[in-house]
Design an enzyme around this catalytic site. Structure first.
Site, PDB file in Angstrom:
ATOM      1  CD  GLN A  95     -47.496 -58.469  22.975  1.00  0.00           C
ATOM      2  OE1 GLN A  95     -47.524 -58.088  23.582  1.00  0.00           O
ATOM      3  NE2 GLN A  95     -46.726 -57.594  22.081  1.00  0.00           N
ATOM      4  CE1 TYR A 124     -62.565 -63.556  21.046  1.00  0.00           C
ATOM      5  CE2 TYR A 124     -63.974 -64.397  22.100  1.00  0.00           C
ATOM      6  CZ  TYR A 124     -62.729 -63.145  22.473  1.00  0.00           C
ATOM      7  OH  TYR A 124     -61.858 -63.739  22.948  1.00  0.00           O
ATOM      8  CB  CYS A 133     -66.450 -84.632  17.623  1.00  0.00           C
ATOM      9  SG  CYS A 133     -66.379 -82.586  18.193  1.00  0.00           S
ATOM     10  CG  HIS A 153     -51.280 -62.796  22.865  1.00  0.00           C
ATOM     11  ND1 HIS A 153     -51.965 -61.554  23.024  1.00  0.00           N
ATOM     12  CD2 HIS A 153     -50.617 -63.695  23.305  1.00  0.00           C
ATOM     13  CE1 HIS A 153     -50.317 -60.977  24.135  1.00  0.00           C
ATOM     14  NE2 HIS A 153     -49.967 -62.553  24.742  1.00  0.00           N
ATOM     15  CB  SER A 210     -48.066 -51.099  26.900  1.00  0.00           C
ATOM     16  OG  SER A 210     -48.744 -52.165  26.732  1.00  0.00           O
ATOM     17  NE  ARG A 236     -62.861 -58.173  20.163  1.00  0.00           N
ATOM     18  CZ  ARG A 236     -61.477 -59.151  20.885  1.00  0.00           C
ATOM     19  NH1 ARG A 236     -62.176 -60.136  22.306  1.00  0.00           N
ATOM     20  NH2 ARG A 236     -60.754 -58.503  20.623  1.00  0.00           N
ATOM     21  CD  GLU A 272     -47.934 -41.830  25.179  1.00  0.00           C
ATOM     22  OE1 GLU A 272     -47.924 -41.086  25.906  1.00  0.00           O
ATOM     23  OE2 GLU A 272     -49.186 -41.173  24.609  1.00  0.00           O
TER      24      GLU A 272
HETATM   25 ZN   LIG Z   1     -64.942 -81.643  16.909  1.00  0.00          ZN
END
Ligand SMILES: [Zn+2]
Length: 270
Positions: free
Chosen positions: A112, A78, A162, A130, A201, A81, A227
């Site tokens: 999304q 991640y 925490c 999402h 899609s 990304r 498409e």
């Molecule tokens: Zn925490």
């Protein structure tokens, strides 16, 4: 494509004409976006194309099980990304949707996409089905965290409050959609005069049920996509092409139609 010199500046399809007329008269418009809109900005699919991540399938990394088994592996994926997406810019389709928010009395954008490009372009009424890769939260106490502080660390981040692991605020395989975002999206779909399905899609459920719900509740359903999709037969109009080209023209036509109707003081229904 060949060039036909007809003397006309542009050829407007019947579907475009019908959609402009509907949008010119609409009070409540909902736009629903998917991966195609991001792809036009150059957001990669992160499926087996880049470097060391080639050997992993997203299904093997994008889950709570995978994260708890190997937090640093999933976090690194991640973090990669997040850095790629941070260097990508919104495209004219994103900005046309910002303009729509100013044009219609009521407007909602349901996406999304997790890349935050709609908010970065300036859209405010955004429902993120999402999640959003620029946000994170602690899996133990839920405390939210931004990207900047976390991406500076070389370690997998832990919550200072925490000690729990911090994960990206995106919906993983096997997880439910955020309830508040989903409920707001359903309400918008049920109320819309015009529902625009853009660059999706329409195969990922439950998100893909929203255009169908809107149409059942009386919305004029327009699809804009490169498409044909499973939605195309159901849609009232289908505009084939890239949203970055179609949306700016569409908004310009709608603004002109609404202004002309205002000047004449006549209803714009056809
Ligand atoms: Zn925490």
């Amino acid at each position: 494509m060949g060039h036909v010199d007809t003397g006309a500046t542009a050829v407007i399809s019947d579907d475009t004409r019908r959609l402009v007329a509907r949008l010119a008269a609409a009070d409540w418009v909902v736009a629903f976006t998917g991966a195609g809109v991001s792809a036009e900005s150059g957001v990669p699919t992160f499926r087996g194309t880049d470097g060391i991540w080639k050997k992993f399938k997203p299904e093997e990394l994008a889950s709570m099980d995978a994260f708890m088994r190997n937090p640093s592996l999933v976090w690194e994926w991640y973090a990669h990304r997040k850095r790629v997406i941070a260097g990508i810019q919104p495209n004219p389709g994103h900005y046309a949707l910002v303009r729509m928010e100013e044009v219609f009395p009521r407007f909602a954008l349901i996406t999304q996409n997790i890349d935050n490009l709609h908010r970065r372009a300036g859209s405010r009424s955004v429902h993120e089905l999402h999640g959003n890769i620029e946000r994170n939260y602690c899996v133990s106490c839920g405390k939210p965290y931004g990207n900047e502080e976390l991406l500076r660390q070389s370690e997998t981040p832990k919550c200072p409050a925490c000690g729990g692991w911090i994960r990206p605020d995106v919906v993983w395989f096997g997880e439910l959609l955020p309830e508040d975002q989903w409920n707001a999206s359903v309400r918008a779909a049920e109320s819309a005069d015009v529902f625009l399905s853009i660059g999706t899609s329409n195969v990922v459920y439950p998100a893909a049920s929203l255009p169908l719900l809107a149409k059942r509740r009386g919305a004029f359903l327009a699809e804009i996509n490169a498409e044909v999709t499973p939605l195309t037969d159901t849609a009232d109009v289908f505009l084939q092409g890239s949203s970055g080209v179609i949306l700016p023209d569409l908004v310009a036509s709608v603004v002109a139609a609404r202004e002309s109707a205002e000047r004449q003081g006549t209803p714009t229904h056809t």
